[in-house]
Motif scaffolding. Structure first.
Motif, PDB file in Angstrom:
ATOM      1  N   GLN A   1       0.829  -1.206   0.000  1.00 58.94           N
ATOM      2  CA  GLN A   1       0.000   0.000   0.000  1.00 58.94           C
ATOM      3  C   GLN A   1       0.865   1.257   0.000  1.00 58.94           C
ATOM      4  O   GLN A   1       0.582   2.219  -0.715  1.00 58.94           O
ATOM      5  N   GLU A   2       1.920   1.251   0.804  1.00 59.73           N
ATOM      6  CA  GLU A   2       2.822   2.402   0.863  1.00 59.73           C
ATOM      7  C   GLU A   2       3.477   2.682  -0.478  1.00 59.73           C
ATOM      8  O   GLU A   2       3.761   3.835  -0.823  1.00 59.73           O
ATOM      9  N   LEU A   3       3.696   1.627  -1.258  1.00 59.65           N
ATOM     10  CA  LEU A   3       4.347   1.768  -2.563  1.00 59.65           C
ATOM     11  C   LEU A   3       3.359   2.102  -3.675  1.00 59.65           C
ATOM     12  O   LEU A   3       3.746   2.199  -4.842  1.00 59.65           O
ATOM     13  N   GLY A   4       2.089   2.292  -3.306  1.00 59.53           N
ATOM     14  CA  GLY A   4       1.087   2.657  -4.300  1.00 59.53           C
ATOM     15  C   GLY A   4       0.354   1.486  -4.911  1.00 59.53           C
ATOM     16  O   GLY A   4      -0.370   1.648  -5.901  1.00 59.53           O
ATOM     17  N   GLY A   5       0.516   0.328  -4.331  1.00 60.01           N
ATOM     18  CA  GLY A   5      -0.167  -0.851  -4.847  1.00 60.01           C
ATOM     19  C   GLY A   5      -1.643  -0.834  -4.500  1.00 60.01           C
ATOM     20  O   GLY A   5      -2.072  -0.213  -3.531  1.00 60.01           O
TER      21      GLY A   5
ATOM     22  N   SER B   1      -4.447 -10.647  -4.606  1.00 61.22           N
ATOM     23  CA  SER B   1      -3.700 -10.188  -5.776  1.00 61.22           C
ATOM     24  C   SER B   1      -3.584  -8.669  -5.752  1.00 61.22           C
ATOM     25  O   SER B   1      -4.596  -7.959  -5.679  1.00 61.22           O
ATOM     26  N   TRP B   2      -2.351  -8.190  -5.850  1.00 62.73           N
ATOM     27  CA  TRP B   2      -2.048  -6.767  -5.859  1.00 62.73           C
ATOM     28  C   TRP B   2      -1.433  -6.394  -7.201  1.00 62.73           C
ATOM     29  O   TRP B   2      -0.813  -7.219  -7.856  1.00 62.73           O
ATOM     30  N   LYS B   3      -1.600  -5.136  -7.586  1.00 64.16           N
ATOM     31  CA  LYS B   3      -0.914  -4.635  -8.776  1.00 64.16           C
ATOM     32  C   LYS B   3      -0.364  -3.249  -8.460  1.00 64.16           C
ATOM     33  O   LYS B   3      -0.911  -2.512  -7.631  1.00 64.16           O
ATOM     34  N   LEU B   4       0.738  -2.935  -9.120  1.00 61.17           N
ATOM     35  CA  LEU B   4       1.301  -1.605  -8.951  1.00 61.17           C
ATOM     36  C   LEU B   4       2.162  -1.265 -10.150  1.00 61.17           C
ATOM     37  O   LEU B   4       2.655  -2.138 -10.867  1.00 61.17           O
ATOM     38  N   MET B   5       2.330   0.040 -10.366  1.00 59.32           N
ATOM     39  CA  MET B   5       3.104   0.553 -11.491  1.00 59.32           C
ATOM     40  C   MET B   5       4.197   1.447 -10.936  1.00 59.32           C
ATOM     41  O   MET B   5       3.946   2.279 -10.058  1.00 59.32           O
ATOM     42  N   PHE B   6       5.412   1.261 -11.413  1.00 56.10           N
ATOM     43  CA  PHE B   6       6.476   2.159 -11.001  1.00 56.10           C
ATOM     44  C   PHE B   6       6.159   3.560 -11.482  1.00 56.10           C
ATOM     45  O   PHE B   6       5.645   3.765 -12.579  1.00 56.10           O
ATOM     46  N   SER B   7       6.461   4.564 -10.660  1.00 50.93           N
ATOM     47  CA  SER B   7       6.106   5.945 -10.982  1.00 50.93           C
ATOM     48  C   SER B   7       6.710   6.356 -12.317  1.00 50.93           C
ATOM     49  O   SER B   7       7.864   6.054 -12.623  1.00 50.93           O
ATOM     50  N   GLY B   8       5.892   7.031 -13.121  1.00 51.39           N
ATOM     51  CA  GLY B   8       6.356   7.515 -14.412  1.00 51.39           C
ATOM     52  C   GLY B   8       6.194   6.522 -15.533  1.00 51.39           C
ATOM     53  O   GLY B   8       6.438   6.836 -16.698  1.00 51.39           O
ATOM     54  N   ALA B   9       5.789   5.302 -15.228  1.00 45.77           N
ATOM     55  CA  ALA B   9       5.648   4.283 -16.269  1.00 45.77           C
ATOM     56  C   ALA B   9       4.337   4.479 -17.025  1.00 45.77           C
ATOM     57  O   ALA B   9       3.347   4.931 -16.480  1.00 45.77           O
TER      58      ALA B   9
ATOM     59  N   LEU C   1      11.381  -4.079  -6.901  1.00 48.07           N
ATOM     60  CA  LEU C   1      10.221  -4.193  -6.025  1.00 48.07           C
ATOM     61  C   LEU C   1      10.493  -5.175  -4.891  1.00 48.07           C
ATOM     62  O   LEU C   1      10.116  -4.919  -3.742  1.00 48.07           O
ATOM     63  N   SER C   2      11.144  -6.288  -5.198  1.00 50.76           N
ATOM     64  CA  SER C   2      11.469  -7.264  -4.154  1.00 50.76           C
ATOM     65  C   SER C   2      12.315  -6.624  -3.065  1.00 50.76           C
ATOM     66  O   SER C   2      12.087  -6.853  -1.865  1.00 50.76           O
ATOM     67  N   LYS C   3      13.268  -5.816  -3.477  1.00 51.24           N
ATOM     68  CA  LYS C   3      14.121  -5.131  -2.502  1.00 51.24           C
ATOM     69  C   LYS C   3      13.295  -4.191  -1.636  1.00 51.24           C
ATOM     70  O   LYS C   3      13.470  -4.128  -0.411  1.00 51.24           O
ATOM     71  N   MET C   4      12.369  -3.455  -2.260  1.00 58.15           N
ATOM     72  CA  MET C   4      11.527  -2.523  -1.507  1.00 58.15           C
ATOM     73  C   MET C   4      10.578  -3.244  -0.548  1.00 58.15           C
ATOM     74  O   MET C   4      10.147  -2.681   0.446  1.00 58.15           O
ATOM     75  N   LEU C   5      10.270  -4.506  -0.874  1.00 59.94           N
ATOM     76  CA  LEU C   5       9.424  -5.309   0.018  1.00 59.94           C
ATOM     77  C   LEU C   5      10.236  -5.988   1.111  1.00 59.94           C
ATOM     78  O   LEU C   5       9.669  -6.691   1.949  1.00 59.94           O
ATOM     79  N   GLY C   6      11.544  -5.771   1.091  1.00 59.21           N
ATOM     80  CA  GLY C   6      12.392  -6.349   2.128  1.00 59.21           C
ATOM     81  C   GLY C   6      12.783  -7.793   1.885  1.00 59.21           C
ATOM     82  O   GLY C   6      13.205  -8.491   2.819  1.00 59.21           O
ATOM     83  N   VAL C   7      12.661  -8.265   0.635  1.00 58.06           N
ATOM     84  CA  VAL C   7      13.013  -9.650   0.327  1.00 58.06           C
ATOM     85  C   VAL C   7      14.524  -9.764   0.198  1.00 58.06           C
ATOM     86  O   VAL C   7      15.135  -9.008  -0.564  1.00 58.06           O
ATOM     87  N   PRO C   8      15.171 -10.685   0.917  1.00 56.68           N
ATOM     88  CA  PRO C   8      16.612 -10.881   0.772  1.00 56.68           C
ATOM     89  C   PRO C   8      16.985 -11.165  -0.680  1.00 56.68           C
ATOM     90  O   PRO C   8      16.254 -11.848  -1.408  1.00 56.68           O
ATOM     91  N   ALA C   9      18.130 -10.644  -1.111  1.00 58.46           N
ATOM     92  CA  ALA C   9      18.506 -10.681  -2.524  1.00 58.46           C
ATOM     93  C   ALA C   9      18.518 -12.086  -3.105  1.00 58.46           C
ATOM     94  O   ALA C   9      18.140 -12.295  -4.256  1.00 58.46           O
ATOM     95  N   HIS C  10      18.960 -13.066  -2.327  1.00 64.99           N
ATOM     96  CA  HIS C  10      19.113 -14.416  -2.872  1.00 64.99           C
ATOM     97  C   HIS C  10      18.073 -15.392  -2.331  1.00 64.99           C
ATOM     98  O   HIS C  10      18.238 -16.601  -2.461  1.00 64.99           O
ATOM     99  N   GLU C  11      17.005 -14.875  -1.740  1.00 71.68           N
ATOM    100  CA  GLU C  11      15.967 -15.759  -1.222  1.00 71.68           C
ATOM    101  C   GLU C  11      15.225 -16.445  -2.367  1.00 71.68           C
ATOM    102  O   GLU C  11      14.825 -15.812  -3.345  1.00 71.68           O
ATOM    103  N   LYS C  12      15.057 -17.766  -2.258  1.00 72.12           N
ATOM    104  CA  LYS C  12      14.315 -18.550  -3.246  1.00 72.12           C
ATOM    105  C   LYS C  12      13.282 -19.383  -2.501  1.00 72.12           C
ATOM    106  O   LYS C  12      13.613 -20.414  -1.927  1.00 72.12           O
ATOM    107  N   ALA C  13      12.067 -18.900  -2.487  1.00 70.33           N
ATOM    108  CA  ALA C  13      11.013 -19.599  -1.744  1.00 70.33           C
ATOM    109  C   ALA C  13      10.470 -20.756  -2.576  1.00 70.33           C
ATOM    110  O   ALA C  13      10.284 -20.628  -3.782  1.00 70.33           O
TER     111      ALA C  13
END
Length: 231
Positions: A23-27, A127-135, A179-191
């Motif tokens: 939500q904070e990211l505009g989703g 299900s969420w959707k979001l657009m990077f600003s300016g896109a 977006l993954s980084k902004m959500l706090g997902v570790p760079a090499h996490e593979k769920a």
């Protein structure tokens, strides 16, 4: 989804603040749904061993995920999704080295191809959707984030972009990574994907069959480690 679109995705483990962060990211929350997925394969898991995943989703019909082009590494994966019956049947016959079976639809070829149900479970999805600003939505694909909870107690998230051409994949990967980084997902996490966790818990012999097959041949995307899978 248009036939033959390329799906670029990354799975992650959502935390308690994931929806608030979206939500904070505009989703925006598109919908919340509940559905059943049924996966089919041969008794030897021939499709999965060749990185093909045949699914019938309640309310959506048939889908066959096929491996995308090589060159995608790290926590991201890339698949081509087939959703029309003729395209799915043709690819199944190719992978299973069977003669063309006509235009009777996917359900009609399950038995002739030796395909049977190997997994069935219910998912609750936000299900969420979001657009990077300016896109520009006409030029840039929306990023979609699905937060899933399966009825066997496993929760997983997925960031996804759909593109039409291979040339668009690097840009999609960059957006997913950002977006993954902004959500706090570790760079090499593979769920792990829901299907693989299901097999691990309820069909351990099939799960081990996949692991053993992939130690002697080319590994499908996301099967590098018992805890990191995609399906």
């Amino acid at each position: 989804m248009a036939q033959g679109m390329i799906e670029v995705e990354r799975k992650f483990v959502p935390g308690p603040g994931t929806e608030e962060r979206l939500q904070e990211l505009g989703g925006s929350l598109e919908h919340q749904i509940t559905f059943r997925d049924i996966y089919y394969d041969t008794p030897e898991l021939t499709l999965m061993q060749s990185d093909h995943w045949l699914r019938q989703r309640e309310g959506s019909g048939w889908e066959l995920k096929c491996p995308g082009a090589v060159g995608v590494s790290g926590a991201h994966t890339k698949y081509v999704e087939l959703t029309s019956d003729p395209a799915i049947v043709a690819r199944l016959c190719q992978v299973l080295e069977a003669e063309e079976l006509g235009s009777g639809g996917v359900a009609a070829v399950l038995s002739p191809l030796g395909l049977q149900e190997v997994a069935s479970f219910v998912t609750k999805r936000s299900s969420w959707k979001l657009m990077f600003s300016g896109a520009d939505e006409d030029e840039e694909p929306l990023l979609k984030v699905d937060l899933d909870t399966a009825d066997f107690g496993y929760t997983v998230g997925e960031v996804e972009a759909l593109v039409r051409e291979e040339a668009e994949v690097p840009s999609a990967l960059e957006k997913i990574q950002s977006l993954s980084k902004m959500l706090g997902v570790p760079a090499h996490e593979k769920a792990p994907a829901k299907l693989i966790v299901y097999l691990q818990r309820f069909r351990p012999q099939d799960y081990q069959r996949l692991l053993q097959a992939h130690t002697t041949g080319e590994k499908p995307q996301g099967t590098e480690h018992p805890d990191n899978h995609l399906g």
